[in-house]
Design an enzyme around this catalytic site. Structure first.
Site, mmCIF file in Angstrom:
data_model
loop_
_atom_site.group_PDB
_atom_site.id
_atom_site.type_symbol
_atom_site.label_atom_id
_atom_site.label_comp_id
_atom_site.label_asym_id
_atom_site.label_seq_id
_atom_site.Cartn_x
_atom_site.Cartn_y
_atom_site.Cartn_z
ATOM 1 N N GLY A 195 35.469 35.365 47.228
ATOM 2 C CA GLY A 195 36.563 35.133 46.302
ATOM 3 C C GLY A 195 37.482 34.046 46.818
ATOM 4 O O GLY A 195 37.302 33.524 47.927
ATOM 5 N N TYR A 204 45.057 47.340 35.742
ATOM 6 C CA TYR A 204 45.058 46.555 36.980
ATOM 7 C C TYR A 204 46.177 46.995 37.915
ATOM 8 O O TYR A 204 45.945 47.315 39.090
ATOM 9 C CB TYR A 204 45.190 45.064 36.667
ATOM 10 C CG TYR A 204 45.346 44.193 37.886
ATOM 11 C CD1 TYR A 204 44.308 44.059 38.807
ATOM 12 C CD2 TYR A 204 46.536 43.509 38.131
ATOM 13 C CE1 TYR A 204 44.446 43.266 39.937
ATOM 14 C CE2 TYR A 204 46.688 42.715 39.249
ATOM 15 C CZ TYR A 204 45.644 42.596 40.151
ATOM 16 O OH TYR A 204 45.787 41.816 41.276
ATOM 17 N N LYS A 234 45.612 49.049 41.483
ATOM 18 C CA LYS A 234 46.019 48.420 42.740
ATOM 19 C C LYS A 234 47.010 49.311 43.490
ATOM 20 O O LYS A 234 46.952 49.413 44.724
ATOM 21 C CB LYS A 234 46.628 47.040 42.483
ATOM 22 C CG LYS A 234 45.623 45.992 42.041
ATOM 23 C CD LYS A 234 44.586 45.669 43.110
ATOM 24 C CE LYS A 234 45.154 44.854 44.230
ATOM 25 N NZ LYS A 234 44.130 44.450 45.230
#
Length: 290
Positions: A10, A126, A130
């Site tokens: 990434g 999301y 997280k």
């Protein structure tokens, strides 16, 4: 020291590759083809047999919109797998360095920078997953550093800067929201900070949660104007607009500025200003085009 880096393909993982190139320590970069972090047995085996001294987790499900329709996958990567890494780190007695997000504060309606001890109020899958990842780390009992960051971009992968770099060169006009503010963060800056903390022996005694972004504040509109100006794409007419002109499945943070006082007071590392780092990235992108 031997440091395991997961999610190494990434944009942050690739930036850590660059930052660690001259390190005296050995960084072992892995991705899903090497270690599937969603497989607890694979994680436990990899950590137990390789004598790592620390783990850096860069793996994450970051597609905020798609997460709403794929909550199970987002939770698996952002929370469950993080728990597996934390449990393996606890068992091995080594620290875990993990990267989280400003989205854990997404529901906060304020106009002052968020501090680490502020009560999280995530919105959307999301942000929720997280935060669950952070909680899994804390509950594991491992030693940890969690770095919350925001508006991450780089020369690698898909991100806002690369998208706007291309769009402002090909579109005559763009509308960009001006009522969401935050701090663009160059992945290379965050990567250098992480490597500096590890290589400087600054983990022990400093475990906890830290905010890290570049310095300054801007809106997505201001950010886009700066990208276009630095890229030389002056012919694109960029106009400000309201968030409600772009319907979204997710309520995005309206003011996601992070207070970095704790990071700076603890580690005494420089934090670049956002537009200075953006210029570096744009120069690199233009060089890659040549």
């Amino acid at each position: 020291m031997r440091i395991l880096v997961t999610g190494a393909n990434g944009q942050l993982g690739r930036s850590i590759r660059d930052a660690a190139a001259g390190s005296p320590n050995e960084y072992i970069f892995t991705d899903v083809d090497d270690i599937d972090i969603t497989d607890p047995e694979a994680v436990s085996l990899a950590v137990s047999v390789n004598s790592f001294d620390a783990i850096v987790n860069c793996a994450a499900y970051t597609d905020v919109e798609r997460a709403e329709s794929q909550p199970e996958i987002a939770r698996l990567i952002n929370a469950t797998a993080v728990g597996y890494l934390a449990q393996a780190a606890a068992k091995a007695g080594i620290p875990l360095i993990h990267v989280s997000t400003d989205y854990v504060f997404g529901g906060n309606l304020n106009n002052t920078p968020c501090s680490e001890d502020q009560t999280p109020n995530p919105t959307g899958v999301y942000g929720v997953t997280k935060l669950q990842g952070e909680q899994a780390i804390i509950e594991s009992g491992c030693r940890y550093l969690i770095f919350r960051t925001a508006w991450l971009y780089s020369e690698y992968g898909k991100n806002f800067v690369k998208t706007m770099f291309d769009l402002t060169s090909s579109k005559p006009r763009l509308n960009v929201v001006f009522d969401q503010c935050g701090t663009p963060t160059y992945a290379a800056d965050l990567a250098r900070a992480i490597v500096s903390v590890i290589d400087g022996g600054l983990i022990d005694g400093n475990e906890g949660i830290y905010n890290y972004s570049d310095e300054g504040v801007c809106s997505w509109y201001d950010f886009t104007k700066a990208i276009a100006r630095m890229a030389g794409n002056d012919s694109c007419d960029i106009q400000p607009c309201h968030s409600d002109e772009f319907p979204s499945k997710v309520v995005r943070p309206a003011y996601s500025v992070l207070d970095k006082t704790k990071f700076k007071d603890t580690f005494h590392l420089p934090v670049p200003y956002w537009s200075d780092s953006l210029l570096t990235c744009i120069i690199n992108l233009k060089s890659n085009e040549a």
